[in-house]
Design an enzyme around this catalytic site. Structure first.
Site, mmCIF file in Angstrom:
data_model
loop_
_atom_site.group_PDB
_atom_site.id
_atom_site.type_symbol
_atom_site.label_atom_id
_atom_site.label_comp_id
_atom_site.label_asym_id
_atom_site.label_seq_id
_atom_site.Cartn_x
_atom_site.Cartn_y
_atom_site.Cartn_z
ATOM 1 C CB ALA A 171 -7.245 15.365 -46.431
ATOM 2 C CB THR A 211 -11.579 16.208 -48.837
ATOM 3 O OG1 THR A 211 -11.336 17.112 -49.919
ATOM 4 C CG2 THR A 211 -10.613 16.477 -47.704
ATOM 5 C CE1 TYR A 233 -7.081 20.630 -37.729
ATOM 6 C CE2 TYR A 233 -5.391 20.545 -39.435
ATOM 7 C CZ TYR A 233 -5.950 21.156 -38.328
ATOM 8 O OH TYR A 233 -5.372 22.281 -37.807
ATOM 9 C CB THR A 283 -13.280 12.539 -41.103
ATOM 10 O OG1 THR A 283 -14.652 12.435 -41.447
ATOM 11 C CG2 THR A 283 -12.602 11.224 -41.470
ATOM 12 C CE1 TYR A 324 -11.663 12.211 -46.460
ATOM 13 C CE2 TYR A 324 -13.630 11.767 -45.161
ATOM 14 C CZ TYR A 324 -12.539 12.562 -45.447
ATOM 15 O OH TYR A 324 -12.309 13.700 -44.701
HETATM 16 P P1 NDP Z 1 -10.373 20.724 -48.554
HETATM 17 O O1 NDP Z 1 -10.857 19.720 -49.537
HETATM 18 O O2 NDP Z 1 -10.921 22.102 -48.554
HETATM 19 O O3 NDP Z 1 -8.796 20.853 -48.671
HETATM 20 C C1 NDP Z 1 -7.974 19.744 -48.826
HETATM 21 C C2 NDP Z 1 -6.705 20.240 -49.478
HETATM 22 O O4 NDP Z 1 -5.845 19.105 -49.651
HETATM 23 C C3 NDP Z 1 -6.940 20.865 -50.858
HETATM 24 O O5 NDP Z 1 -6.349 22.151 -50.912
HETATM 25 C C4 NDP Z 1 -6.265 19.888 -51.788
HETATM 26 O O6 NDP Z 1 -5.592 20.507 -52.831
HETATM 27 C C5 NDP Z 1 -5.226 19.287 -50.885
HETATM 28 N N1 NDP Z 1 -4.725 18.058 -51.458
HETATM 29 C C6 NDP Z 1 -5.386 17.029 -52.026
HETATM 30 N N2 NDP Z 1 -4.519 16.122 -52.498
HETATM 31 C C7 NDP Z 1 -3.275 16.608 -52.231
HETATM 32 C C8 NDP Z 1 -1.968 16.145 -52.465
HETATM 33 N N3 NDP Z 1 -1.719 15.012 -53.130
HETATM 34 N N4 NDP Z 1 -0.936 16.894 -52.036
HETATM 35 C C9 NDP Z 1 -1.149 18.071 -51.413
HETATM 36 N N5 NDP Z 1 -2.356 18.574 -51.167
HETATM 37 C C10 NDP Z 1 -3.408 17.831 -51.572
HETATM 38 O O7 NDP Z 1 -10.517 20.034 -47.133
HETATM 39 P P2 NDP Z 1 -10.787 20.694 -45.708
HETATM 40 O O8 NDP Z 1 -9.932 21.895 -45.500
HETATM 41 O O9 NDP Z 1 -12.241 20.793 -45.512
HETATM 42 O O10 NDP Z 1 -10.263 19.483 -44.803
HETATM 43 C C11 NDP Z 1 -9.230 19.629 -43.842
HETATM 44 C C12 NDP Z 1 -9.140 18.351 -43.060
HETATM 45 O O11 NDP Z 1 -10.364 18.107 -42.376
HETATM 46 C C13 NDP Z 1 -8.857 17.093 -43.887
HETATM 47 O O12 NDP Z 1 -7.988 16.268 -43.169
HETATM 48 C C14 NDP Z 1 -10.208 16.427 -44.000
HETATM 49 O O13 NDP Z 1 -10.080 15.028 -44.152
HETATM 50 C C15 NDP Z 1 -10.805 16.789 -42.657
HETATM 51 N N6 NDP Z 1 -12.280 16.809 -42.656
HETATM 52 C C16 NDP Z 1 -12.966 17.532 -43.605
HETATM 53 C C17 NDP Z 1 -14.350 17.525 -43.615
HETATM 54 C C18 NDP Z 1 -15.131 18.301 -44.628
HETATM 55 O O14 NDP Z 1 -16.361 18.320 -44.537
HETATM 56 N N7 NDP Z 1 -14.488 18.978 -45.589
HETATM 57 C C19 NDP Z 1 -15.116 16.782 -42.595
HETATM 58 C C20 NDP Z 1 -14.296 16.097 -41.628
HETATM 59 C C21 NDP Z 1 -12.929 16.122 -41.667
HETATM 60 P P3 NDP Z 1 -6.312 20.800 -54.232
HETATM 61 O O15 NDP Z 1 -7.159 22.006 -53.954
HETATM 62 O O16 NDP Z 1 -5.160 21.084 -55.124
HETATM 63 O O17 NDP Z 1 -7.090 19.580 -54.567
#
Ligand code: NDP
Length: 300
Positions: free
Chosen positions: A64, A66, A103, A105, A129
């Site tokens: 995502a 994020t 996932y 939010t 977002y």
């Molecule tokens: P992270 O930011 O830890 O991980 C998101 C991942 O998505 C990263 O590894 C990032 O890669 C990758 N990403 C971003 N852009 C792309 C792209 N174009 N193609 C492929 N991968 C991409 O997020 P979380 O694990 O915390 O989040 C998981 C889910 O939970 C998401 O759907 C988020 O919206 C949701 N969520 C998260 C919250 C939070 O507090 N973090 C709260 C509520 C919901 P890279 O490392 O290369 O940027």
């Protein structure tokens, strides 16, 4: 079962590789892909080729956009990653009969009131977002295939940067901290999210009627201020970490004290009763998860 995990290097994506391993053969792709397979959600054509080549029974999208504040000035890419690509994944899954897990939010809500949000409550995102994540949910539902959308909140993991590490660093440098005390939610571990995902997938494989949207967060609620105090309390009392700022030195400040590009909801409480009753689960307290994460980062 063949499983495709996207967002392999994120907090949740990393934990999913552990929790889903007993369910089948996991192919986990980060943004850079692997062995000719694309994991980039900005490249829909490549993503579709990857899904068709692997023909997974289960697609779990943990990727995502994020970066909540950055998204305000980068709406096109946020929309592509959080909505267009998940919608395309959902259409591919619907056509092939695969199950899609995704996932979302608490930021799909406007944060009014103090009642925990239920799945069917009216949405009202305050940020790019939140709007793109909501649009992603809608695109997945419109595709008509079997899916699980888990809305979660305040995600942390032991691996990588997180709020607790930031508080511990600041408390070692300063005598007092100022932390927001008017946003309420539940810090939720990526490990818990991944474990619940595996449980729910196992149930859904036998009963696809349970397809839908579920709120998934640790039990209880706190503010960022309460979260910071809890972290500093454990670090100093249990791990005897020498900190300059004690829990009592964490001053409450309102959200309005910090100017950020994106507006955040004040009430991020999620009602998880639908998830718990549907899948026979009992979600642990946020404190137990945070204490465990602290053990992982502080016990050497
Ligand atoms: P992270 O930011 O830890 O991980 C998101 C991942 O998505 C990263 O590894 C990032 O890669 C990758 N990403 C971003 N852009 C792309 C792209 N174009 N193609 C492929 N991968 C991409 O997020 P979380 O694990 O915390 O989040 C998981 C889910 O939970 C998401 O759907 C988020 O919206 C949701 N969520 C998260 C919250 C939070 O507090 N973090 C709260 C509520 C919901 P890279 O490392 O290369 O940027």
């Amino acid at each position: 079962m063949k499983i495709l995990v996207l967002g392999a290097n994120g907090q949740v994506g990393w934990e999913l590789q552990r929790s889903l391993a007993p369910l089948g053969q996991v192919t986990a792709l980060g943004r850079d892909g692997n062995a000719g397979l694309s994991g980039d959600l900005a490249d829909v054509a490549g993503l579709v080729r990857t899904v068709r080549a692997l023909a997974p029974d289960l697609i779990v999208n943990a990727a995502a956009y994020t970066a909540v504040d950055k998204a305000e000035a980068d709406a096109d890419l946020a929309q592509q990653v959080n909505c267009v690509a998940p919608g395309e994944l959902a259409r591919e899954a619907a056509q092939s009969g695969a199950l899609l897990v995704h996932y979302s939010t608490d930021y799909v809500f406007d944060g009014a009131g103090s009642t925990p949000w239920k799945e069917d409550d009216a949405t009202g995102p305050l940020s790019v977002y939140g709007r793109t994540k909501l649009a992603g949910e809608q695109a997945i539902r419109a595709a008509g295939g079997a899916h699980l959308i888990f809305r979660t909140s305040w995600v942390y993991a032991a691996r990588g940067a997180n709020f607790a590490r930031t508080m511990l660093r600041l408390a070692s440098e300063r005598d007092r901290l100022s932390v927001i005390d008017d946003q309420v939610g539940a810090p939720t571990g990526a490990d818990l999210i991944a474990d619940v995902t595996a449980q729910a997938v196992s149930v859904l494989r036998r009963n696809r009627d349970l397809s839908g949207t579920y709120h998934l967060a640790a039990a209880g609620a706190t503010t960022w201020n309460g979260y910071a105090r809890f972290v500093l309390g454990i670090a100093s009392n249990k791990y005897a970490l020498a900190l300059r700022a004690t829990p009592e030195a964490v001053d409450p400040v309102p959200t309005s004290a910090y100017k950020t590009a994106a507006q955040r909801p004040l009430n991020s409480r999620l009602d998880t009763s639908k998830l718990e009753s549907t899948f026979g689960l009992s979600l642990p307290s946020w404190q137990s998860g945070v204490a465990r994460m602290l053990a992982e980062i502080l016990e050497k």
